[in-house]
Design an enzyme around this catalytic site. Structure first.
Site, short mmCIF file in Angstrom:
data_model
loop_
_atom_site.label_atom_id
_atom_site.label_comp_id
_atom_site.label_asym_id
_atom_site.label_seq_id
_atom_site.Cartn_x
_atom_site.Cartn_y
_atom_site.Cartn_z
N GLU A 161 0.08 -80.04 -20.06
CA GLU A 161 -0.23 -79.17 -19.06
C GLU A 161 0.13 -77.86 -19.49
O GLU A 161 -0.67 -76.70 -19.32
CB GLU A 161 0.68 -79.48 -17.82
CG GLU A 161 0.09 -80.63 -17.13
CD GLU A 161 1.17 -81.12 -15.97
OE1 GLU A 161 2.07 -80.53 -15.64
OE2 GLU A 161 0.74 -82.36 -15.85
N GLY B 174 -0.17 -88.48 -14.19
CA GLY B 174 -0.34 -88.21 -13.09
C GLY B 174 -1.88 -88.87 -12.27
O GLY B 174 -2.40 -88.49 -11.36
N HIS C 206 4.57 -79.41 -23.21
CA HIS C 206 3.89 -80.68 -22.18
C HIS C 206 2.38 -80.45 -22.19
O HIS C 206 2.04 -79.19 -22.40
CB HIS C 206 4.31 -80.38 -20.93
CG HIS C 206 4.12 -81.53 -19.90
ND1 HIS C 206 2.72 -81.40 -19.21
CD2 HIS C 206 4.64 -82.82 -19.45
CE1 HIS C 206 2.80 -82.40 -18.70
NE2 HIS C 206 3.83 -83.16 -18.47
N SER D 17 2.66 -91.65 -15.58
CA SER D 17 2.50 -92.55 -14.40
C SER D 17 3.60 -93.74 -14.58
O SER D 17 3.32 -94.79 -14.27
CB SER D 17 1.05 -93.35 -14.45
OG SER D 17 0.22 -92.30 -14.09
N GLY E 182 7.12 -87.84 -14.14
CA GLY E 182 6.68 -86.84 -13.26
C GLY E 182 6.68 -87.15 -11.74
O GLY E 182 7.70 -87.11 -11.24
N GLY E 183 5.77 -87.67 -11.38
CA GLY E 183 5.66 -87.88 -9.92
C GLY E 183 6.71 -88.83 -9.45
O GLY E 183 7.30 -88.49 -8.24
N ASN F 5 10.67 -84.81 -14.43
CA ASN F 5 9.82 -83.68 -14.85
C ASN F 5 9.38 -83.22 -13.32
O ASN F 5 8.26 -83.83 -12.93
CB ASN F 5 8.87 -83.79 -15.83
CG ASN F 5 7.92 -82.51 -16.03
OD1 ASN F 5 8.07 -81.48 -15.27
ND2 ASN F 5 6.88 -82.45 -16.60
N TRP F 6 9.86 -82.22 -12.60
CA TRP F 6 9.50 -81.89 -11.28
C TRP F 6 8.23 -81.01 -11.20
O TRP F 6 7.74 -80.63 -10.23
CB TRP F 6 10.84 -81.17 -10.69
CG TRP F 6 11.65 -81.81 -10.04
CD1 TRP F 6 11.89 -83.53 -10.20
CD2 TRP F 6 12.80 -81.44 -9.15
NE1 TRP F 6 13.10 -83.63 -9.44
CE2 TRP F 6 13.40 -82.61 -8.99
CE3 TRP F 6 13.22 -80.13 -8.82
CZ2 TRP F 6 14.82 -82.64 -8.08
CZ3 TRP F 6 14.22 -80.48 -7.77
CH2 TRP F 6 15.12 -81.48 -7.46
N LYS F 7 7.91 -80.36 -12.29
CA LYS F 7 6.87 -79.46 -12.79
C LYS F 7 7.10 -78.59 -11.54
O LYS F 7 8.15 -78.02 -11.14
CB LYS F 7 5.55 -80.43 -12.45
CG LYS F 7 5.64 -81.40 -13.51
CD LYS F 7 3.86 -82.21 -13.43
CE LYS F 7 4.14 -83.30 -14.64
NZ LYS F 7 2.85 -84.18 -14.43
N GLU G 172 3.15 -88.73 -24.48
CA GLU G 172 2.57 -88.86 -23.19
C GLU G 172 1.08 -88.82 -23.30
O GLU G 172 0.34 -87.75 -23.55
CB GLU G 172 3.08 -87.65 -22.42
CG GLU G 172 4.46 -87.66 -21.93
CD GLU G 172 4.77 -86.85 -20.86
OE1 GLU G 172 5.20 -87.35 -19.87
OE2 GLU G 172 4.18 -85.56 -20.71
P1 PGA Z 1 3.40 -88.33 -13.99
O1 PGA Z 1 3.80 -87.37 -15.08
O2 PGA Z 1 4.77 -89.52 -14.39
O3 PGA Z 1 3.43 -87.95 -13.00
O4 PGA Z 1 2.21 -89.15 -14.91
C1 PGA Z 1 4.54 -87.40 -16.19
C2 PGA Z 1 4.65 -86.20 -17.04
O5 PGA Z 1 3.73 -85.33 -16.94
O6 PGA Z 1 5.59 -85.85 -17.76
#
Ligand code: PGA
Length: 249
Positions: free
Chosen positions: A96, A172, A94, A212, A233-234, A9-11, A166
């Site tokens: 966010e 993050g 998600h 994470s 994500g990251g 997930n590049w966001k 999640e």
């Molecule tokens: P993260 O993000 O791996 O950076 O914690 C995961 C996500 O938001 O799907």
């Protein structure tokens, strides 16, 4: 047997120049039949990234969609539009989006149903906050979010859905859930699906862990009995994503 999945997930990250360079860098390094690999990229990069990845095993996905097919929804993109572009996977709900864009459980459900109608695989995110976990409400929150998200789905629908557990406190933050914590909730999710739809559905639905995930912890997490891979994500923005996908090597 459920096939593992690792979804990046590049966001809202990477300029087109950097996205192109990075995709070219990792495309030949990721080569596995054991894991479904999906990169969920910003809408504007779809065509370019799809072109670069066309002869690889990496699929390109989306991070959101609207539940209407078309209409006066400025700035939105529909599931129908995604399907027409050849997209096969879309992240839905998600945390966010729930937090910053006020997405509700009802909208998450409408989007997931519409994704299925368009032959897209919805990757539906659910998870508790740190406060909810600390006050012992994790299981209740998860049960409620899941029940809403999969409302109106059939036993067959559910096998086409991916659920991503999640925990919000792990996203993050570098604070990953332990494999036991992640497994406990993923097992709860599978049990709830079993109670509602039976063995066939619960044996086939894929449940991912996200929060994470790194090349260091991927193996321990992804080899738990009820965890079928990860939403990343990251670490999906780094060359080490290769090692998350190839966690078993
Ligand atoms: P993260 O993000 O791996 O950076 O914690 C995961 C996500 O938001 O799907």
């Amino acid at each position: 047997m459920r096939k593992k999945m690792v979804a990046g997930n590049w966001k809202m990250n990477l300029s087109s120049t950097i996205a192109e360079k990075f995709t070219r860098e990792i495309k030949d390094k990721i080569d596995t039949d054991a894991v479904d690999v999906v990169m969920c990229v910003p809408f504007v990069h779809f065509n370019m990234i799809s072109e670069i990845l066309k002869d690889t095993k990496i699929k390109v996905g989306a991070q959101n969609m609207h539940y209407a097919d078309e209409g006066a929804y400025t700035g939105e993109i529909s599931g129908r539009m995604l399907a027409a572009m050849g997209v096969k996977h879309v992240i839905i709900g998600h945390s966010e989006r729930r937090e910053y864009f006020r997405e509700t459980d009802t909208e998450v459900n409408l989007k997931a149903l519409k994704a299925l109608q368009n032959n897209l695989t919805p990757i539906i995110c659910i998870g508790e906050t740190s406060k909810q976990r600390k006050s012992g409400r994790t299981f209740n929150i998860i049960r409620k979010q899941l029940a809403f998200a999969i409302d109106e789905m059939s036993a067959e629908d559910i096998t086409k859905v991916v659920i991503a557990y999640e925990p919000i406190w792990a996203i993050g933050t570098g604070e990953t859930a332990t494999s036991e914590q992640a497994e406990e909730v993923c097992a709860l999710i599978r049990k709830q699906i079993n109670t509602r739809f039976g063995n066939w559905s619960s044996d086939n639905v894929r449940i991912l862990y996200g929060g994470s995930v790194t090349e260091e912890n991927a193996k321990e997490l992804f080899t738990m009995p009820n965890i079928d891979g990860g939403l990343v994500g990251g670490a999906s923005l780094k060359p080490s994503f290769e090692n998350v996908v190839h966690y078993d090597r």
